[in-house]
Design a protein around this motif. Structure first.
Motif, PDB file in Angstrom:
ATOM      1  N   SER A  16       0.768  -1.286   0.132  1.00 52.85           N
ATOM      2  CA  SER A  16       0.056   0.039  -0.065  1.00 52.85           C
ATOM      3  C   SER A  16       0.780   1.377  -0.017  1.00 52.85           C
ATOM      4  CB  SER A  16      -0.880  -0.043   1.099  1.00 52.85           C
ATOM      5  OG  SER A  16      -1.931  -1.159   1.245  1.00 52.85           O
ATOM      6  N   LEU A  17       0.407   2.353  -0.617  1.00 57.61           N
ATOM      7  CA  LEU A  17       0.858   3.549  -0.621  1.00 57.61           C
ATOM      8  C   LEU A  17      -0.296   4.474  -0.443  1.00 57.61           C
ATOM      9  CD1 LEU A  17       3.672   3.781  -3.347  1.00 57.61           C
ATOM     10  CD2 LEU A  17       4.048   3.864  -0.775  1.00 57.61           C
ATOM     11  N   ARG A  18       0.137   5.786   0.332  1.00 63.22           N
ATOM     12  CA  ARG A  18      -0.876   6.780   0.449  1.00 63.22           C
ATOM     13  C   ARG A  18      -0.591   8.199  -0.274  1.00 63.22           C
ATOM     14  NH1 ARG A  18      -4.407  10.185   4.865  1.00 63.22           N
ATOM     15  NH2 ARG A  18      -2.288  11.214   5.115  1.00 63.22           N
ATOM     16  N   LEU A  19      -0.931   8.611  -1.577  1.00 67.08           N
ATOM     17  CA  LEU A  19      -0.316   9.830  -2.397  1.00 67.08           C
ATOM     18  C   LEU A  19      -1.263  10.845  -1.553  1.00 67.08           C
ATOM     19  CD1 LEU A  19      -0.242   8.723  -5.902  1.00 67.08           C
ATOM     20  CD2 LEU A  19       1.474   8.510  -4.191  1.00 67.08           C
ATOM     21  N   SER A  20      -0.401  11.975  -1.191  1.00 72.96           N
ATOM     22  CA  SER A  20      -1.150  13.251  -1.119  1.00 72.96           C
ATOM     23  C   SER A  20      -0.698  14.454  -1.963  1.00 72.96           C
ATOM     24  CB  SER A  20      -0.433  13.723   0.438  1.00 72.96           C
ATOM     25  OG  SER A  20      -0.739  12.899   1.548  1.00 72.96           O
ATOM     26  N   CYS A  21      -1.642  15.336  -2.081  1.00 66.50           N
ATOM     27  CA  CYS A  21      -1.482  16.429  -2.936  1.00 66.50           C
ATOM     28  C   CYS A  21      -1.932  17.573  -2.475  1.00 66.50           C
ATOM     29  CB  CYS A  21      -2.186  16.284  -4.173  1.00 66.50           C
ATOM     30  SG  CYS A  21      -2.288  17.640  -5.263  1.00 66.50           S
ATOM     31  N   SER A  70      -9.948  10.684  -1.351  1.00 69.27           N
ATOM     32  CA  SER A  70     -10.444  11.437  -0.226  1.00 69.27           C
ATOM     33  C   SER A  70      -9.857  13.118  -0.255  1.00 69.27           C
ATOM     34  CB  SER A  70     -10.367  10.975   0.923  1.00 69.27           C
ATOM     35  OG  SER A  70      -9.086  10.748   1.458  1.00 69.27           O
ATOM     36  N   ARG A  71     -10.625  13.936   0.288  1.00 73.51           N
ATOM     37  CA  ARG A  71     -10.058  15.140   0.456  1.00 73.51           C
ATOM     38  C   ARG A  71     -10.348  15.763   2.072  1.00 73.51           C
ATOM     39  NH1 ARG A  71     -12.505  18.444  -4.375  1.00 73.51           N
ATOM     40  NH2 ARG A  71     -11.429  20.113  -3.120  1.00 73.51           N
ATOM     41  N   ASP A  72      -9.406  16.746   2.315  1.00 77.84           N
ATOM     42  CA  ASP A  72      -9.541  17.566   3.382  1.00 77.84           C
ATOM     43  C   ASP A  72      -9.527  19.142   3.164  1.00 77.84           C
ATOM     44  OD1 ASP A  72      -9.503  18.736   5.874  1.00 77.84           O
ATOM     45  OD2 ASP A  72      -8.092  17.336   6.647  1.00 77.84           O
ATOM     46  N   ASN A  73     -10.730  19.681   2.894  1.00 74.70           N
ATOM     47  CA  ASN A  73     -10.853  20.880   2.388  1.00 74.70           C
ATOM     48  C   ASN A  73     -10.309  21.998   3.703  1.00 74.70           C
ATOM     49  OD1 ASN A  73     -11.847  20.188   0.111  1.00 74.70           O
ATOM     50  ND2 ASN A  73     -13.737  20.788   0.388  1.00 74.70           N
ATOM     51  N   THR A  74     -10.105  21.476   4.991  1.00 72.16           N
ATOM     52  CA  THR A  74      -9.499  22.509   5.857  1.00 72.16           C
ATOM     53  C   THR A  74      -7.844  22.618   5.439  1.00 72.16           C
ATOM     54  OG1 THR A  74      -9.191  20.608   7.522  1.00 72.16           O
ATOM     55  CG2 THR A  74     -11.206  21.912   7.344  1.00 72.16           C
ATOM     56  N   LYS A  75      -7.404  21.449   5.004  1.00 72.12           N
ATOM     57  CA  LYS A  75      -5.993  21.444   4.860  1.00 72.12           C
ATOM     58  C   LYS A  75      -5.709  21.708   3.300  1.00 72.12           C
ATOM     59  CE  LYS A  75      -5.235  18.042   8.620  1.00 72.12           C
ATOM     60  NZ  LYS A  75      -4.598  16.617   9.068  1.00 72.12           N
ATOM     61  N   ASN A  76      -6.492  21.731   2.322  1.00 72.63           N
ATOM     62  CA  ASN A  76      -6.156  22.040   0.810  1.00 72.63           C
ATOM     63  C   ASN A  76      -5.600  20.739   0.459  1.00 72.63           C
ATOM     64  OD1 ASN A  76      -7.732  24.411   1.346  1.00 72.63           O
ATOM     65  ND2 ASN A  76      -5.815  25.803   0.933  1.00 72.63           N
ATOM     66  N   THR A  77      -5.848  19.633   0.884  1.00 70.56           N
ATOM     67  CA  THR A  77      -5.104  18.551   0.464  1.00 70.56           C
ATOM     68  C   THR A  77      -6.139  17.256  -0.027  1.00 70.56           C
ATOM     69  OG1 THR A  77      -3.466  18.791   1.970  1.00 70.56           O
ATOM     70  CG2 THR A  77      -3.454  16.673   1.259  1.00 70.56           C
ATOM     71  N   VAL A  78      -5.595  16.566  -1.135  1.00 66.12           N
ATOM     72  CA  VAL A  78      -6.425  15.323  -1.691  1.00 66.12           C
ATOM     73  C   VAL A  78      -5.600  14.271  -1.581  1.00 66.12           C
ATOM     74  CG1 VAL A  78      -5.712  15.906  -4.062  1.00 66.12           C
ATOM     75  CG2 VAL A  78      -7.821  14.544  -3.439  1.00 66.12           C
ATOM     76  N   TYR A  79      -6.112  13.109  -1.254  1.00 67.41           N
ATOM     77  CA  TYR A  79      -5.116  11.899  -1.049  1.00 67.41           C
ATOM     78  C   TYR A  79      -5.778  10.784  -2.091  1.00 67.41           C
ATOM     79  CZ  TYR A  79      -5.018  14.295   3.514  1.00 67.41           C
ATOM     80  OH  TYR A  79      -4.383  15.229   4.431  1.00 67.41           O
ATOM     81  N   LEU A  80      -4.785   9.907  -2.338  1.00 61.92           N
ATOM     82  CA  LEU A  80      -5.082   8.692  -2.760  1.00 61.92           C
ATOM     83  C   LEU A  80      -4.435   7.237  -1.989  1.00 61.92           C
ATOM     84  CD1 LEU A  80      -6.805   7.504  -5.588  1.00 61.92           C
ATOM     85  CD2 LEU A  80      -4.301   7.488  -6.248  1.00 61.92           C
ATOM     86  N   GLN A  81      -5.517   6.759  -1.344  1.00 57.55           N
ATOM     87  CA  GLN A  81      -4.876   5.554  -0.686  1.00 57.55           C
ATOM     88  C   GLN A  81      -4.997   4.275  -1.760  1.00 57.55           C
ATOM     89  OE1 GLN A  81      -4.003   4.954   2.513  1.00 57.55           O
ATOM     90  NE2 GLN A  81      -3.297   2.990   1.854  1.00 57.55           N
ATOM     91  N   MET A  82      -3.922   3.888  -1.877  1.00 60.57           N
ATOM     92  CA  MET A  82      -3.669   2.686  -2.866  1.00 60.57           C
ATOM     93  C   MET A  82      -3.329   1.508  -2.032  1.00 60.57           C
ATOM     94  SD  MET A  82      -1.732   4.826  -5.938  1.00 60.57           S
ATOM     95  CE  MET A  82      -0.109   4.940  -4.911  1.00 60.57           C
ATOM     96  N   ASN A  83      -4.168   0.462  -2.029  1.00 56.72           N
ATOM     97  CA  ASN A  83      -3.940  -0.883  -1.595  1.00 56.72           C
ATOM     98  C   ASN A  83      -3.922  -2.023  -2.680  1.00 56.72           C
ATOM     99  OD1 ASN A  83      -4.309   0.516   1.079  1.00 56.72           O
ATOM    100  ND2 ASN A  83      -6.403  -0.006   0.961  1.00 56.72           N
TER     101      ASN A  83
END
Length: 116
Positions: A16-21, A70-83
């Motif tokens: 697994s990896l989790r990408l953040s943007c 997923s996204r966190d609009n309070t952190k201005n970040t989008v994620y991609l959890q890859m399993n």
């Protein structure tokens, strides 16, 4: 405007990896966010998208059930959890901000390599 991806690297098949943007320079919560990927010798393909408030997500058939956007609009970040990663997931992954149909901003891309 900046979109900065992180979290890529080398992982074994099944891992697994989790990408953040992390986004800056625009009103993040107003934009759809997408993850694309491009493998060597192949066209760039849409992997996943999420609506501006996160209520709608969509995935490429090849990653359904394995990846989660997923996204966190309070952190201005989008994620991609890859399993359950597979060698065919190896690609450069790009973060993208846009509207319902339009793309406006791109990240620089981050390498994900799935190999034993």
């Amino acid at each position: 405007v900046q979109l900065v991806e992180s979290g890529g690297g080398l992982v074994q098949p099944g891992g697994s990896l989790r990408l953040s943007c992390a986004a800056s320079g625009f009103t993040f919560s107003n934009y759809y966010m997408r993850w694309y990927r491009q493998a060597p010798g192949k066209e760039r393909e849409l992997v996943a998208l999420i609506s501006s408030v996160g209520g709608t997500t969509n995935y490429a058939d090849s990653v359904k059930g394995r990846f989660t956007i997923s996204r966190d609009n309070t952190k201005n970040t989008v994620y991609l959890q890859m399993n359950s990663l597979k060698p065919e997931d190896t690609a450069v992954y790009y973060c993208n901000a846009g509207g319902f149909t339009m793309s406006y901003y791109w990240g620089q891309g981050i390498q994900v390599t799935v190999s034993s």
